[in-house]
Design a protein around this motif. Structure first.
Motif, PDB file in Angstrom:
ATOM      1  N   ASN A 233       0.830  -1.211   0.000  1.00  0.00           N
ATOM      2  CA  ASN A 233       0.000   0.000   0.000  1.00  0.00           C
ATOM      3  C   ASN A 233       0.863   1.259   0.000  1.00  0.00           C
ATOM      4  N   ILE A 234       1.896   1.257   0.853  1.00  0.00           N
ATOM      5  CA  ILE A 234       2.759   2.445   0.947  1.00  0.00           C
ATOM      6  C   ILE A 234       3.469   2.671  -0.387  1.00  0.00           C
ATOM      7  N   GLU A 235       3.930   1.566  -0.960  1.00  0.00           N
ATOM      8  CA  GLU A 235       4.653   1.622  -2.234  1.00  0.00           C
ATOM      9  C   GLU A 235       3.808   2.261  -3.338  1.00  0.00           C
ATOM     10  N   LEU A 236       2.508   1.981  -3.308  1.00  0.00           N
ATOM     11  CA  LEU A 236       1.607   2.524  -4.330  1.00  0.00           C
ATOM     12  C   LEU A 236       1.599   4.047  -4.331  1.00  0.00           C
ATOM     13  N   GLY A 237       1.857   4.637  -3.166  1.00  0.00           N
ATOM     14  CA  GLY A 237       1.878   6.101  -3.079  1.00  0.00           C
ATOM     15  C   GLY A 237       2.954   6.725  -3.950  1.00  0.00           C
ATOM     16  N   ALA A 238       3.962   5.940  -4.289  1.00  0.00           N
ATOM     17  CA  ALA A 238       5.095   6.475  -5.067  1.00  0.00           C
ATOM     18  C   ALA A 238       5.016   6.082  -6.546  1.00  0.00           C
ATOM     19  N   PHE A 239       3.813   5.681  -7.007  1.00  0.00           N
ATOM     20  CA  PHE A 239       3.754   5.088  -8.355  1.00  0.00           C
ATOM     21  C   PHE A 239       4.144   6.054  -9.477  1.00  0.00           C
ATOM     22  N   LEU A 240       4.106   7.361  -9.225  1.00  0.00           N
ATOM     23  CA  LEU A 240       4.487   8.306 -10.285  1.00  0.00           C
ATOM     24  C   LEU A 240       5.965   8.706 -10.212  1.00  0.00           C
ATOM     25  N   ARG A 241       6.673   8.173  -9.222  1.00  0.00           N
ATOM     26  CA  ARG A 241       8.060   8.598  -9.022  1.00  0.00           C
ATOM     27  C   ARG A 241       9.051   7.614  -9.641  1.00  0.00           C
ATOM     28  N   LYS A 242      10.207   8.147 -10.026  1.00  0.00           N
ATOM     29  CA  LYS A 242      11.249   7.305 -10.639  1.00  0.00           C
ATOM     30  C   LYS A 242      12.532   7.277  -9.786  1.00  0.00           C
ATOM     31  N   ASP A 243      12.609   8.134  -8.779  1.00  0.00           N
ATOM     32  CA  ASP A 243      13.855   8.281  -7.998  1.00  0.00           C
ATOM     33  C   ASP A 243      13.951   7.227  -6.899  1.00  0.00           C
ATOM     34  N   SER A 244      14.509   6.060  -7.251  1.00  0.00           N
ATOM     35  CA  SER A 244      14.462   4.930  -6.316  1.00  0.00           C
ATOM     36  C   SER A 244      15.145   5.240  -4.978  1.00  0.00           C
ATOM     37  N   GLN A 245      16.201   6.050  -5.014  1.00  0.00           N
ATOM     38  CA  GLN A 245      16.889   6.400  -3.762  1.00  0.00           C
ATOM     39  C   GLN A 245      15.975   7.245  -2.862  1.00  0.00           C
ATOM     40  N   GLY A 246      15.313   8.205  -3.482  1.00  0.00           N
ATOM     41  CA  GLY A 246      14.378   9.065  -2.737  1.00  0.00           C
ATOM     42  C   GLY A 246      13.203   8.280  -2.187  1.00  0.00           C
ATOM     43  N   ILE A 247      12.733   7.326  -2.983  1.00  0.00           N
ATOM     44  CA  ILE A 247      11.603   6.490  -2.548  1.00  0.00           C
ATOM     45  C   ILE A 247      12.000   5.696  -1.309  1.00  0.00           C
ATOM     46  N   LYS A 248      13.221   5.146  -1.333  1.00  0.00           N
ATOM     47  CA  LYS A 248      13.723   4.362  -0.208  1.00  0.00           C
ATOM     48  C   LYS A 248      13.773   5.240   1.062  1.00  0.00           C
ATOM     49  N   GLN A 249      14.288   6.460   0.902  1.00  0.00           N
ATOM     50  CA  GLN A 249      14.370   7.379   2.054  1.00  0.00           C
ATOM     51  C   GLN A 249      12.986   7.717   2.592  1.00  0.00           C
ATOM     52  N   ASP A 250      12.027   7.906   1.677  1.00  0.00           N
ATOM     53  CA  ASP A 250      10.678   8.258   2.121  1.00  0.00           C
ATOM     54  C   ASP A 250       9.974   7.083   2.789  1.00  0.00           C
TER      55      ASP A 250
ATOM     56  N   LEU B 142      -1.812   4.364   7.680  1.00  0.00           N
ATOM     57  CA  LEU B 142      -1.381   3.817   6.399  1.00  0.00           C
ATOM     58  C   LEU B 142      -1.798   4.744   5.247  1.00  0.00           C
ATOM     59  N   ALA B 143      -3.028   5.238   5.305  1.00  0.00           N
ATOM     60  CA  ALA B 143      -3.517   6.134   4.247  1.00  0.00           C
ATOM     61  C   ALA B 143      -2.674   7.410   4.198  1.00  0.00           C
ATOM     62  N   MET B 144      -2.277   7.910   5.369  1.00  0.00           N
ATOM     63  CA  MET B 144      -1.449   9.121   5.425  1.00  0.00           C
ATOM     64  C   MET B 144      -0.030   8.827   4.940  1.00  0.00           C
ATOM     65  N   GLY B 145       0.503   7.668   5.356  1.00  0.00           N
ATOM     66  CA  GLY B 145       1.844   7.273   4.922  1.00  0.00           C
ATOM     67  C   GLY B 145       1.909   7.108   3.411  1.00  0.00           C
ATOM     68  N   ARG B 146       0.859   6.506   2.858  1.00  0.00           N
ATOM     69  CA  ARG B 146       0.792   6.304   1.405  1.00  0.00           C
ATOM     70  C   ARG B 146       0.786   7.658   0.676  1.00  0.00           C
ATOM     71  N   ALA B 147       0.015   8.597   1.203  1.00  0.00           N
ATOM     72  CA  ALA B 147      -0.051   9.936   0.580  1.00  0.00           C
ATOM     73  C   ALA B 147       1.294  10.655   0.666  1.00  0.00           C
ATOM     74  N   MET B 148       2.005  10.445   1.774  1.00  0.00           N
ATOM     75  CA  MET B 148       3.315  11.101   1.948  1.00  0.00           C
ATOM     76  C   MET B 148       4.334  10.607   0.914  1.00  0.00           C
TER      77      MET B 148
END
Length: 237
Positions: free
Chosen positions: A98-115, A145-151
């Motif tokens: 679920n959290i991962e889905l929040g980043a579906f428009l992003r390509k910056d894997s390092q930034g995603i990991k940090q977030d 979870l819903a807030m984390g996903r949005a973040m």
């Protein structure tokens, strides 16, 4: 600086005139809250801002550009995330998915990991439950979870619809503390909340919406002191 400017917004559900000439503004860095009874049009406004509903007339400017009637995906891309009422987590997917889905428009894997790490630092309970199916979480955990996903979408503006609804008082305190922390870190927040006392305690400014119209607006302190607001929304005196 004005981040979001809404002017004379009119929105219909079929024949129902849900928003009647709503105008409001959210400045960079603020927490702005919308107060009103159920059915006043607060959720309709958030859905229109996030592209889920199309306005019949009126303008929505975000960072100086018109987004009225834009597709929801392009609004997320522009930096607006919406945590809907009722949380809407994907019940048969894990917390982590679920959290991962929040980043579906992003390509910056390092930034995603940090977030990801940031979400887990903000909500340690999600870290403990990361392999668990989201449908098995409590209401409060689903809200986290819903807030984390949005973040994960790295929003500049976060739209929160009824984050405390149906939660135990202790969990409400936790969620509101997190909203304050997210704002302190630089995210601007537009908050729809039934718990007007709580909402005004963390907001900079507020608007009262009644039957699709803004009837009062001002600083949070002004609304807390207003007899009219006290009687209608803050449980008397």
């Amino acid at each position: 600086m004005s981040m979001l400017k809404v002017d004379n917004l009119n929105v219909y559900y079929g024949a129902i005139h849900a928003l009647k000439g709503v105008s409001l503004e959210v400045n960079e860095g603020e927490v702005v809250t919308l107060i009103g009874a159920n059915g006043a049009g607060k959720s309709t406004l958030l859905k229109t801002l996030s592209g889920l509903l199309k306005p019949k007339e009126g303008t929505i400017d975000y960072l100086g550009k018109s987004i009225a009637g834009s597709a929801a995906q392009s609004i997320v891309k522009a930096g607006i995330s919406h945590v809907p009422e009722g949380r809407r987590v994907f019940a048969n997917m894990t917390v982590e998915e679920n959290i991962e889905l929040g980043a579906f428009l992003r390509k910056d894997s390092q930034g995603i990991k940090q977030d990801f790490e940031k979400v887990y630092a903000t909500f340690p309970r999600l870290l403990e439950r990361r392999k668990q199916l989201s449908g098995t979480l409590s209401g409060g955990e689903q809200q986290m979870l819903a807030m984390g996903r949005a973040m994960m979408a790295k929003p500049r503006l976060l739209l929160l619809d009824e984050p405390s609804m149906g939660l135990a008082p202790l969990m409400v305190k936790t969620i509101f503390q997190v909203i304050k922390d997210i704002n302190k870190e630089g995210t601007t927040i537009l908050l729809v909340e039934q718990n007007a006392n709580m909402a005004l305690s963390i907001a900079d400014r507020a608007y009262v919406i009644e039957t699709g119209r803004v009837i009062i607006s001002g600083t949070a302190e002004e609304l807390q002191a207003s007899e009219e607001v006290k009687l209608a929304y803050l449980g008397g005196h």
